[in-house]
Design a protein around this motif. Structure first.
Motif, mmCIF file in Angstrom:
data_model
loop_
_atom_site.group_PDB
_atom_site.id
_atom_site.type_symbol
_atom_site.label_atom_id
_atom_site.label_comp_id
_atom_site.label_asym_id
_atom_site.label_seq_id
_atom_site.Cartn_x
_atom_site.Cartn_y
_atom_site.Cartn_z
ATOM 1 N N ARG A 1 0.829 -1.198 0.000
ATOM 2 C CA ARG A 1 0.000 0.000 0.000
ATOM 3 C C ARG A 1 0.868 1.254 0.000
ATOM 4 N NH1 ARG A 1 -5.067 -0.856 2.230
ATOM 5 N NH2 ARG A 1 -5.487 1.208 1.379
ATOM 6 N N PHE A 2 0.253 2.383 -0.382
ATOM 7 C CA PHE A 2 0.959 3.650 -0.344
ATOM 8 C C PHE A 2 1.224 4.043 1.109
ATOM 9 C CE2 PHE A 2 -0.541 4.045 -4.679
ATOM 10 C CZ PHE A 2 0.532 4.673 -5.297
ATOM 11 N N GLY A 3 2.486 4.364 1.401
ATOM 12 C CA GLY A 3 2.866 4.797 2.729
ATOM 13 C C GLY A 3 3.232 6.271 2.729
ATOM 14 N N THR A 4 4.187 6.627 3.578
ATOM 15 C CA THR A 4 4.601 8.025 3.674
ATOM 16 C C THR A 4 5.159 8.535 2.361
ATOM 17 O OG1 THR A 4 5.121 7.654 6.000
ATOM 18 C CG2 THR A 4 6.033 9.632 4.989
ATOM 19 N N ALA A 5 5.864 7.666 1.626
ATOM 20 C CA ALA A 5 6.502 8.094 0.367
ATOM 21 C C ALA A 5 6.373 7.000 -0.677
ATOM 22 C CB ALA A 5 7.960 8.454 0.609
ATOM 23 N N GLY A 6 5.156 6.707 -1.111
ATOM 24 C CA GLY A 6 4.930 5.767 -2.194
ATOM 25 C C GLY A 6 4.844 4.324 -1.749
ATOM 26 N N LEU A 7 5.066 3.417 -2.716
ATOM 27 C CA LEU A 7 5.041 1.988 -2.463
ATOM 28 C C LEU A 7 6.469 1.500 -2.214
ATOM 29 C CD1 LEU A 7 2.889 1.116 -5.606
ATOM 30 C CD2 LEU A 7 2.007 1.181 -3.269
ATOM 31 N N ARG A 8 6.692 0.769 -1.136
ATOM 32 C CA ARG A 8 8.006 0.182 -0.878
ATOM 33 C C ARG A 8 7.823 -1.214 -0.304
ATOM 34 N NH1 ARG A 8 11.730 4.914 1.945
ATOM 35 N NH2 ARG A 8 11.127 6.586 0.534
ATOM 36 N N ALA A 9 8.721 -2.118 -0.710
ATOM 37 C CA ALA A 9 8.670 -3.478 -0.190
ATOM 38 C C ALA A 9 9.967 -4.189 -0.544
ATOM 39 C CB ALA A 9 7.473 -4.236 -0.764
ATOM 40 N N THR A 10 10.154 -5.336 0.055
ATOM 41 C CA THR A 10 11.287 -6.188 -0.278
ATOM 42 C C THR A 10 11.063 -6.804 -1.656
ATOM 43 O OG1 THR A 10 11.639 -6.704 2.049
ATOM 44 C CG2 THR A 10 12.614 -8.209 0.450
ATOM 45 N N SER B 1 4.396 17.576 -6.482
ATOM 46 C CA SER B 1 4.424 17.032 -5.125
ATOM 47 C C SER B 1 4.015 15.561 -5.143
ATOM 48 C CB SER B 1 3.497 17.825 -4.197
ATOM 49 O OG SER B 1 2.173 17.804 -4.689
ATOM 50 N N GLN B 2 4.393 14.840 -4.084
ATOM 51 C CA GLN B 2 4.084 13.417 -4.016
ATOM 52 C C GLN B 2 2.583 13.179 -3.885
ATOM 53 O OE1 GLN B 2 6.485 11.083 -1.251
ATOM 54 N NE2 GLN B 2 8.043 12.691 -1.249
ATOM 55 N N ILE B 3 2.152 12.040 -4.375
ATOM 56 C CA ILE B 3 0.738 11.689 -4.340
ATOM 57 C C ILE B 3 0.260 11.607 -2.890
ATOM 58 C CG2 ILE B 3 1.122 9.198 -4.328
ATOM 59 C CD1 ILE B 3 -1.265 8.977 -6.272
ATOM 60 N N ALA B 4 -0.952 12.083 -2.657
ATOM 61 C CA ALA B 4 -1.534 12.123 -1.314
ATOM 62 C C ALA B 4 -3.023 11.834 -1.429
ATOM 63 C CB ALA B 4 -1.300 13.498 -0.681
ATOM 64 N N PRO B 5 -3.687 11.544 -0.308
ATOM 65 C CA PRO B 5 -5.135 11.322 -0.352
ATOM 66 C C PRO B 5 -5.862 12.530 -0.945
ATOM 67 C CG PRO B 5 -4.229 10.657 1.772
ATOM 68 C CD PRO B 5 -3.140 11.375 1.039
ATOM 69 N N PRO B 6 -6.938 12.297 -1.698
ATOM 70 C CA PRO B 6 -7.547 10.992 -2.017
ATOM 71 C C PRO B 6 -6.997 10.349 -3.278
ATOM 72 C CG PRO B 6 -8.954 12.750 -2.809
ATOM 73 C CD PRO B 6 -7.775 13.438 -2.152
ATOM 74 N N ALA B 7 -6.007 10.986 -3.914
ATOM 75 C CA ALA B 7 -5.488 10.446 -5.174
ATOM 76 C C ALA B 7 -4.877 9.067 -4.986
ATOM 77 C CB ALA B 7 -4.467 11.409 -5.768
ATOM 78 N N LYS C 1 4.671 14.750 1.224
ATOM 79 C CA LYS C 1 3.431 14.813 0.462
ATOM 80 C C LYS C 1 2.451 15.766 1.137
ATOM 81 C CE LYS C 1 1.279 10.686 2.566
ATOM 82 N NZ LYS C 1 0.839 9.306 2.298
ATOM 83 N N TRP C 2 2.630 15.972 2.449
ATOM 84 C CA TRP C 2 1.809 16.938 3.183
ATOM 85 C C TRP C 2 2.486 18.304 3.251
ATOM 86 C CZ3 TRP C 2 -2.801 14.983 3.660
ATOM 87 C CH2 TRP C 2 -2.953 13.610 3.856
ATOM 88 N N LEU C 3 3.783 18.319 3.542
ATOM 89 C CA LEU C 3 4.497 19.590 3.686
ATOM 90 C C LEU C 3 4.445 20.411 2.401
ATOM 91 C CD1 LEU C 3 7.645 18.393 5.665
ATOM 92 C CD2 LEU C 3 5.899 19.989 6.482
ATOM 93 N N ALA C 4 4.621 19.756 1.267
ATOM 94 C CA ALA C 4 4.657 20.480 -0.006
ATOM 95 C C ALA C 4 3.317 21.122 -0.342
ATOM 96 C CB ALA C 4 5.072 19.533 -1.129
ATOM 97 N N ARG C 5 2.249 20.645 0.286
ATOM 98 C CA ARG C 5 0.920 21.186 -0.006
ATOM 99 C C ARG C 5 0.471 22.254 0.998
ATOM 100 N NH1 ARG C 5 0.743 16.027 -2.125
ATOM 101 N NH2 ARG C 5 -0.283 15.920 -4.171
ATOM 102 N N ASP D 1 9.446 19.153 -3.068
ATOM 103 C CA ASP D 1 9.748 17.960 -2.286
ATOM 104 C C ASP D 1 11.063 18.231 -1.566
ATOM 105 O OD1 ASP D 1 9.529 15.399 -1.279
ATOM 106 O OD2 ASP D 1 10.140 14.387 -3.123
ATOM 107 N N LYS D 2 11.466 17.339 -0.700
ATOM 108 C CA LYS D 2 12.778 17.503 -0.080
ATOM 109 C C LYS D 2 13.866 17.301 -1.136
ATOM 110 C CE LYS D 2 12.544 12.777 1.824
ATOM 111 N NZ LYS D 2 11.142 12.499 1.415
ATOM 112 N N ASP D 3 14.928 18.067 -1.000
ATOM 113 C CA ASP D 3 16.007 18.040 -1.984
ATOM 114 C C ASP D 3 17.330 18.160 -1.238
ATOM 115 O OD1 ASP D 3 17.894 18.467 -3.954
ATOM 116 O OD2 ASP D 3 16.715 19.921 -5.080
ATOM 117 N N GLY D 4 18.032 17.043 -1.097
ATOM 118 C CA GLY D 4 19.283 17.047 -0.358
ATOM 119 C C GLY D 4 20.393 17.794 -1.067
ATOM 120 N N ILE D 5 20.321 17.912 -2.377
ATOM 121 C CA ILE D 5 21.398 18.564 -3.129
ATOM 122 C C ILE D 5 21.346 20.073 -2.944
ATOM 123 C CG2 ILE D 5 22.269 18.998 -5.463
ATOM 124 C CD1 ILE D 5 21.400 16.093 -6.109
ATOM 125 N N THR D 6 20.189 20.682 -3.160
ATOM 126 C CA THR D 6 20.098 22.129 -2.975
ATOM 127 C C THR D 6 20.244 22.499 -1.502
ATOM 128 O OG1 THR D 6 17.672 21.924 -2.948
ATOM 129 C CG2 THR D 6 18.711 22.544 -5.041
#
Length: 504
Positions: free
Chosen positions: A5-14, A122-128, A324-328, A351-356
């Motif tokens: 399922r979608f979590g804090t930052a998309g789909l992730r799994a082993t 920005s990252q996908i967020a509810p309800p999308a 996904k919340w902060l950017a909005r 979104d967060k950007d470690g380079i800049t």
């Protein structure tokens, strides 16, 4: 069917075969679901697909593009393995309908992920996300794909990102005086950061040779997460050899930035809250945040940003955890989360950007050492101490059980201070959407416990604030740190007992 399922930052799994694993079948269903969502909502434009250097990332990106093209979407593959912020930039730069980044960020080498960006960058967020999951569930058993040749994004998009990043650092006379050690932590940020660093006019840095090239096995670290104990040990050694003033590190996909400064004979890592406040104060005092600009952080971050914003006559808002919340956040001009994520240019990368962030951090350190800047923050806003912890819990059901246990039987005290409030964050609120978590308050101590949205962890965020302009800041910091460490141990014991399950 997959239960990922979608979590804090998309789909992730082993990575592996079958339900609940990350594989080409999941990528195909997710891409079908994204295409269906865009069509149902009449969102026109191409979809940009990026990928990092993890095992299978390039193959998964090709699969996503093939499914999107079969669904009638123009799919543009990034030209090569690149950091996540470059993909987020490309979505806005190319006026795309959406973006997909194949990455598991700082997760273990066995994992991979599918991060979705919508047209605003920005990252996908509810309800999308729920609508996309519903479309995934309705996908046919054999998801259509096309074998037609891939279409690639040009290098000019990468060049545009770099040119924009360099503009964030104004001319500074003393850049040559700054000695920096740097590591991309076996990830994909190294080349992009080096080019941005050079364009911004900084002198060469000392790179951690053992971690410079992308390596999906992350051989020198137990976890490729700059927050984890030991992850920056090689960087500290490299810094010592180079007599560096500052250590900068990125996580494997380059969206987060870790910072270390001199401390006695060695180096100490700054917390995300410390760096977040330093960046906010610098951007405000240098006039880079307009009068209407809003500062944003999350419910698990230190209250220090609230004080910084108030002192400068700006509004500070708090959101749920995740960019996904902060950017909005309406009117956001700067945002950070305590997990080392910073957004210093939301018009370009939402979104967060470690380079800049690393460029602006280095700019700060060229004029005034970060240690002195931290002291100035303490003098103006008081001592603020954070102490994040994490407990690895493989079973999500156990994490829910632990949260219920905390609600049903909260500790009577934390570090000798009576607990005066326990809040269930999953209950409806007038301020924020419900989220899994519990907030415990004991006087000036606040602790938030929540399951990680990206890893099999239960995360604990503890912070305490002292008085403004303390008479002896070092003494107060030591006292508050000891108090928070005791509170953290006590809370971990309540959650899991004396079984040695605590990490960090």
């Amino acid at each position: 069917m997959s239960d990922v399922r979608f979590g804090t930052a998309g789909l992730r799994a082993t990575m592996g075969d079958g339900p609940g694993q990350f594989n080409t079948a999941l990528v195909a269903r997710a891409s079908y679901g994204l295409a269906t969502y865009l069509t149902q909502n009449q969102i026109a434009g191409p979809v940009v697909v990026g990928f990092d250097a993890r095992h299978g990332s390039a193959r998964f990106a090709t699969e996503a593009a093939a499914v999107l093209r079969a669904a009638g979407r123009r799919a543009l593959l990034m030209p090569r393995e690149l950091p996540t912020p470059v993909l987020a930039f490309a979505v806005r730069h190319l006026a795309a309908a959406a973006g997909v980044m194949i990455t598991a960020s700082h997760n273990p080498a066995s994992d991979n992920g599918y991060k979705v960006y919508l047209a605003d960058g920005s990252q996908i967020a509810p309800p999308a996300d729920a609508a996309m999951e519903a479309a995934m569930a309705a996908a046919p058993a054999a998801v259509p794909r096309t074998e037609a040749g891939a279409e690639f994004v040009g290098e000019d998009v990468v060049d545009a990102y770099l040119a924009r990043a360099a503009t964030l650092v104004p001319a500074a006379a003393r850049r040559d005086a700054l000695r920096v050690a740097y590591t991309p932590l076996h990830g994909v940020a190294g080349e992009t950061f080096r080019r941005a660093w050079e364009l911004a006019g900084f002198s060469p840095y000392a790179e951690v040779a053992e971690q410079a090239a992308p390596d999906p096995d992350f051989p020198t670290v137990a976890f490729p997460n700059p927050e984890e104990p030991g992850a920056l040990d090689l960087a500290a050694r490299t810094a010592a050899r180079a007599d560096a003033d500052l250590v900068l590190a990125h996580d494997p996909d380059g969206d987060r930035c870790a910072v270390m400064i001199r401390a006695g004979d060695g180096y100490r890592a700054l917390s995300g809250d410390e760096v977040g406040a330093l960046l906010a104060e610098h951007l405000l005092t240098s006039g880079r945040i307009g009068a209407d600009g809003v500062l944003a952080t999350t419910i698990v971050s230190s209250p220090l940003l609230d004080r910084v914003a108030a002192a400068h006559g700006r509004r500070c808002v708090r959101t749920l955890t995740g960019f996904k919340w902060l950017a909005r956040a309406p009117g956001v001009a700067y945002a950070y989360e305590e997990a080392l994520g910073y957004c210093v240019d939301p018009d370009a990368v939402r979104d967060k950007d470690g380079i800049t962030a690393a460029l602006v951090i280095a700019e700060m350190a060229t004029s005034v050492p970060l240690r002195e800047r931290l002291d100035a923050l303490t003098e103006r806003y008081g001592v603020h101490v954070s102490a994040p912890r994490s407990i690895r819990i493989e079973d999500p059901a156990l994490a829910s059980t632990v949260l219920r246990r905390l609600l049903d039987a909260p500790p009577p005290h934390l570090a000798g201070t009576p607990v005066d409030h326990v809040e269930d964050l999953s209950a409806p609120s007038t301020d924020l959407p419900p989220t899994a978590g519990v907030r415990v308050t004991a006087g000036a101590i606040t602790a938030v416990v929540r399951p990680s949205g990206t890893e099999p962890k239960l995360k604990l965020y503890l912070y305490v604030s002292g008085e403004s302009a303390p008479a002896d800041p070092n003494h107060e910091r030591a006292a508050l740190t000891a108090q928070l460490e005791l509170a953290g141990r006590e809370l971990c014991n309540v959650l899991l007992g004396m079984r040695g399950s605590e990490r960090g």
